[in-house]
Design a protein around this motif. Structure first.
Motif, PDB file in Angstrom:
ATOM      1  N   TYR A 127      15.018 -41.054  73.233  1.00  0.00           N
ATOM      2  CA  TYR A 127      14.888 -42.025  72.126  1.00  0.00           C
ATOM      3  C   TYR A 127      14.042 -41.408  71.023  1.00  0.00           C
ATOM      4  O   TYR A 127      14.384 -41.483  69.841  1.00  0.00           O
ATOM      5  N   GLN A 128      12.953 -40.763  71.424  1.00  0.00           N
ATOM      6  CA  GLN A 128      12.076 -40.133  70.434  1.00  0.00           C
ATOM      7  C   GLN A 128      12.780 -38.982  69.726  1.00  0.00           C
ATOM      8  O   GLN A 128      12.565 -38.762  68.532  1.00  0.00           O
ATOM      9  N   ALA A 129      13.641 -38.284  70.462  1.00  0.00           N
ATOM     10  CA  ALA A 129      14.403 -37.200  69.843  1.00  0.00           C
ATOM     11  C   ALA A 129      15.322 -37.760  68.755  1.00  0.00           C
ATOM     12  O   ALA A 129      15.365 -37.243  67.631  1.00  0.00           O
ATOM     13  N   SER A 130      16.041 -38.854  69.090  1.00  0.00           N
ATOM     14  CA  SER A 130      16.919 -39.492  68.106  1.00  0.00           C
ATOM     15  C   SER A 130      16.125 -39.973  66.898  1.00  0.00           C
ATOM     16  O   SER A 130      16.567 -39.851  65.754  1.00  0.00           O
ATOM     17  N   LEU A 131      14.943 -40.512  67.197  1.00  0.00           N
ATOM     18  CA  LEU A 131      14.074 -40.996  66.127  1.00  0.00           C
ATOM     19  C   LEU A 131      13.681 -39.851  65.190  1.00  0.00           C
ATOM     20  O   LEU A 131      13.674 -40.007  63.967  1.00  0.00           O
ATOM     21  N   ASN A 132      13.380 -38.696  65.773  1.00  0.00           N
ATOM     22  CA  ASN A 132      13.016 -37.532  64.963  1.00  0.00           C
ATOM     23  C   ASN A 132      14.179 -37.059  64.095  1.00  0.00           C
ATOM     24  O   ASN A 132      13.995 -36.725  62.929  1.00  0.00           O
ATOM     25  N   PHE A 133      15.385 -37.047  64.691  1.00  0.00           N
ATOM     26  CA  PHE A 133      16.568 -36.660  63.922  1.00  0.00           C
ATOM     27  C   PHE A 133      16.737 -37.587  62.717  1.00  0.00           C
ATOM     28  O   PHE A 133      16.967 -37.141  61.586  1.00  0.00           O
ATOM     29  N   LEU A 134      16.629 -38.893  62.975  1.00  0.00           N
ATOM     30  CA  LEU A 134      16.778 -39.874  61.900  1.00  0.00           C
ATOM     31  C   LEU A 134      15.714 -39.680  60.835  1.00  0.00           C
ATOM     32  O   LEU A 134      15.998 -39.743  59.638  1.00  0.00           O
ATOM     33  N   ASN A 135      14.477 -39.436  61.299  1.00  0.00           N
ATOM     34  CA  ASN A 135      13.374 -39.228  60.375  1.00  0.00           C
ATOM     35  C   ASN A 135      13.643 -38.047  59.445  1.00  0.00           C
ATOM     36  O   ASN A 135      13.430 -38.119  58.238  1.00  0.00           O
ATOM     37  N   ASN A 136      14.155 -36.954  60.039  1.00  0.00           N
ATOM     38  CA  ASN A 136      14.462 -35.768  59.244  1.00  0.00           C
ATOM     39  C   ASN A 136      15.550 -36.057  58.220  1.00  0.00           C
ATOM     40  O   ASN A 136      15.483 -35.610  57.077  1.00  0.00           O
ATOM     41  N   LYS A 137      16.572 -36.814  58.665  1.00  0.00           N
ATOM     42  CA  LYS A 137      17.658 -37.173  57.748  1.00  0.00           C
ATOM     43  C   LYS A 137      17.116 -37.976  56.566  1.00  0.00           C
ATOM     44  O   LYS A 137      17.493 -37.753  55.419  1.00  0.00           O
ATOM     45  N   SER A 139      29.825 -42.122  77.626  1.00  0.00           N
ATOM     46  CA  SER A 139      31.094 -42.782  77.316  1.00  0.00           C
ATOM     47  C   SER A 139      30.888 -43.890  76.277  1.00  0.00           C
ATOM     48  O   SER A 139      31.792 -44.177  75.493  1.00  0.00           O
ATOM     49  N   GLU A 140      29.701 -44.506  76.289  1.00  0.00           N
ATOM     50  CA  GLU A 140      29.434 -45.529  75.268  1.00  0.00           C
ATOM     51  C   GLU A 140      29.304 -44.895  73.882  1.00  0.00           C
ATOM     52  O   GLU A 140      29.769 -45.433  72.889  1.00  0.00           O
ATOM     53  N   LEU A 141      28.677 -43.719  73.850  1.00  0.00           N
ATOM     54  CA  LEU A 141      28.476 -43.050  72.565  1.00  0.00           C
ATOM     55  C   LEU A 141      29.795 -42.556  71.996  1.00  0.00           C
ATOM     56  O   LEU A 141      30.013 -42.584  70.783  1.00  0.00           O
ATOM     57  N   GLU A 142      30.687 -42.147  72.901  1.00  0.00           N
ATOM     58  CA  GLU A 142      31.984 -41.629  72.443  1.00  0.00           C
ATOM     59  C   GLU A 142      32.791 -42.696  71.703  1.00  0.00           C
ATOM     60  O   GLU A 142      33.640 -42.376  70.882  1.00  0.00           O
ATOM     61  N   LYS A 143      32.512 -43.968  72.004  1.00  0.00           N
ATOM     62  CA  LYS A 143      33.225 -45.046  71.314  1.00  0.00           C
ATOM     63  C   LYS A 143      32.876 -45.076  69.821  1.00  0.00           C
ATOM     64  O   LYS A 143      33.605 -45.630  69.014  1.00  0.00           O
ATOM     65  N   HIS A 144      31.708 -44.505  69.484  1.00  0.00           N
ATOM     66  CA  HIS A 144      31.279 -44.499  68.081  1.00  0.00           C
ATOM     67  C   HIS A 144      31.679 -43.221  67.356  1.00  0.00           C
ATOM     68  O   HIS A 144      31.433 -43.091  66.172  1.00  0.00           O
ATOM     69  N   LEU A 177      23.557 -40.614  58.163  1.00  0.00           N
ATOM     70  CA  LEU A 177      22.735 -40.732  59.370  1.00  0.00           C
ATOM     71  C   LEU A 177      23.510 -40.346  60.624  1.00  0.00           C
ATOM     72  O   LEU A 177      22.917 -40.042  61.652  1.00  0.00           O
ATOM     73  N   GLY A 178      24.845 -40.393  60.501  1.00  0.00           N
ATOM     74  CA  GLY A 178      25.699 -39.861  61.555  1.00  0.00           C
ATOM     75  C   GLY A 178      25.575 -40.561  62.894  1.00  0.00           C
ATOM     76  O   GLY A 178      25.367 -41.771  62.968  1.00  0.00           O
ATOM     77  N   ILE A 179      25.701 -39.767  63.939  1.00  0.00           N
ATOM     78  CA  ILE A 179      25.748 -40.300  65.300  1.00  0.00           C
ATOM     79  C   ILE A 179      24.387 -40.836  65.749  1.00  0.00           C
ATOM     80  O   ILE A 179      24.295 -41.653  66.651  1.00  0.00           O
ATOM     81  N   HIS A 180      23.333 -40.392  65.083  1.00  0.00           N
ATOM     82  CA  HIS A 180      21.984 -40.704  65.590  1.00  0.00           C
ATOM     83  C   HIS A 180      21.658 -42.193  65.582  1.00  0.00           C
ATOM     84  O   HIS A 180      20.937 -42.674  66.450  1.00  0.00           O
ATOM     85  N   GLN A 181      22.200 -42.923  64.589  1.00  0.00           N
ATOM     86  CA  GLN A 181      21.907 -44.357  64.560  1.00  0.00           C
ATOM     87  C   GLN A 181      22.508 -45.059  65.763  1.00  0.00           C
ATOM     88  O   GLN A 181      21.884 -45.957  66.328  1.00  0.00           O
ATOM     89  N   HIS A 182      23.731 -44.646  66.173  1.00  0.00           N
ATOM     90  CA  HIS A 182      24.344 -45.263  67.355  1.00  0.00           C
ATOM     91  C   HIS A 182      23.609 -44.832  68.621  1.00  0.00           C
ATOM     92  O   HIS A 182      23.411 -45.628  69.539  1.00  0.00           O
ATOM     93  N   ALA A 183      23.220 -43.558  68.642  1.00  0.00           N
ATOM     94  CA  ALA A 183      22.499 -43.043  69.806  1.00  0.00           C
ATOM     95  C   ALA A 183      21.204 -43.813  70.013  1.00  0.00           C
ATOM     96  O   ALA A 183      20.865 -44.189  71.138  1.00  0.00           O
ATOM     97  N   LEU A 184      20.505 -44.070  68.904  1.00  0.00           N
ATOM     98  CA  LEU A 184      19.234 -44.791  68.981  1.00  0.00           C
ATOM     99  C   LEU A 184      19.439 -46.204  69.535  1.00  0.00           C
ATOM    100  O   LEU A 184      18.692 -46.657  70.402  1.00  0.00           O
ATOM    101  N   GLN A 185      20.492 -46.876  69.057  1.00  0.00           N
ATOM    102  CA  GLN A 185      20.786 -48.228  69.546  1.00  0.00           C
ATOM    103  C   GLN A 185      21.071 -48.232  71.041  1.00  0.00           C
ATOM    104  O   GLN A 185      20.578 -49.080  71.786  1.00  0.00           O
TER     105      GLN A 185
END
Lengths: 139, 127
Positions: free
Chosen positions: B106-116, B46-51, B8-16
């Motif tokens: 948020y919807q973009a991240s959701l779509n990425f996750l959905n595709n995964k 910068s928050e995302l970079e921590k993940h 699921l990669g970075i998208h799960q953290h991005a969504l959170q």
């Protein structure tokens, strides 16, 4: 204060009830705007709500905060004396005291409160749709 | 072995983070008419970079600290273009634009996750 502020629904619900109380004060003030009194002391003075921020338990980390009405205050404004000797409420000198309410100010207050109320509804509608999409993730 | 979480990669953290940012922006909008309230926001990047699976810092001694102390927390105050007289720094137009942007992403991240997830499902079923 141990607030029960945990999610986005609490935030918007509290903000909306605060704005609703503000609308209530506007309604009360406008309702009393044209009333007259014999004594200056008895005259109605406009009621205003005092807003204060309530923070969630871990606000520094989560950034969640909402708003509450802390108290209600009466405006510090003198009722205007009007010379109306025919009025049954007139005092010995023929004066009546009109309520200390500025109707223009109340109308502006009403517009601002109702707009803020709508903003909160908009936020909650959008986030609810997002949550539904998230629940259906992978279907 | 590659875990599903890795897939699921970075998208799960991005969504959170997007969800957290939505809550902060909603708090700002809720406090649009509270005197002395200071608008806040999250530094998303910068928050995302921590993940990000970055390289861990090497240390020659066990007592060396492996993380640099940060000067600020995740939630920071917004700098207003024009502060209002009652000390409130919420500018509704700014907050609404940020909120709209954040919801869209948020919807973009959701779509990425959905595709995964759809990819995983078709791999499991072998269709």
């Amino acid at each position: 204060m141990a607030s029960s502020l945990s999610n986005i629904f609490d935030v918007s619900a509290r903000a909306m009830s605060a704005q609703m109380m503000r609308l209530n004060t506007v309604a009360s003030n406008l309702a009393n705007a044209r009333s007259t009194y014999t004594n200056k002391e008895d005259a109605y003075r406009a009621i205003k709500p005092v807003f204060t921020t309530v923070y969630a338990d871990h606000a520094a980390k989560t950034g969640i905060a909402s708003v509450d009405v802390e108290s209600f205050v009466r405006v510090d404004r003198e009722p205007t004396a009007e010379y109306r000797p025919d009025d049954p409420k007139a005092d010995a000198d023929g004066y009546v005291y009109a309520a200390a309410v500025d109707t223009d100010e109340e109308m502006v207050e009403m517009l601002d409160a109702s707009r803020n109320y709508q903003n909160n509804i908009e936020v909650i509608t959008t986030l609810k749709a997002l949550m539904m999409r998230t629940i259906n993730l992978g279907k | 072995m590659l875990k599903i979480a890795d897939h699921l990669g970075i998208h799960q953290h991005a969504l959170q983070l997007r969800a957290q940012r939505n809550e902060i922006l909603a708090s700002n909008i809720a406090n649009a008419s509270t005197p002395n309230f200071k608008a806040r926001d999250l530094d998303f990047l910068s928050e995302l970079e921590k993940h990000q699976p970055g390289e861990a810092m090497l240390s020659s001694n066990q007592q060396h600290m492996n993380s640099l102390p940060t000067t600020s927390g995740p939630v920071q105050y917004r700098l207003p273009t024009a502060e209002s007289l009652d000390g409130n720094t919420v500018e509704l137009h700014v907050e609404q634009m940020q909120f709209a942007e954040n919801v869209m992403k948020y919807q973009a991240s959701l779509n990425f996750l959905n595709n995964k997830i759809t990819g995983l499902m078709s791999a499991i079923k072998g269709e």
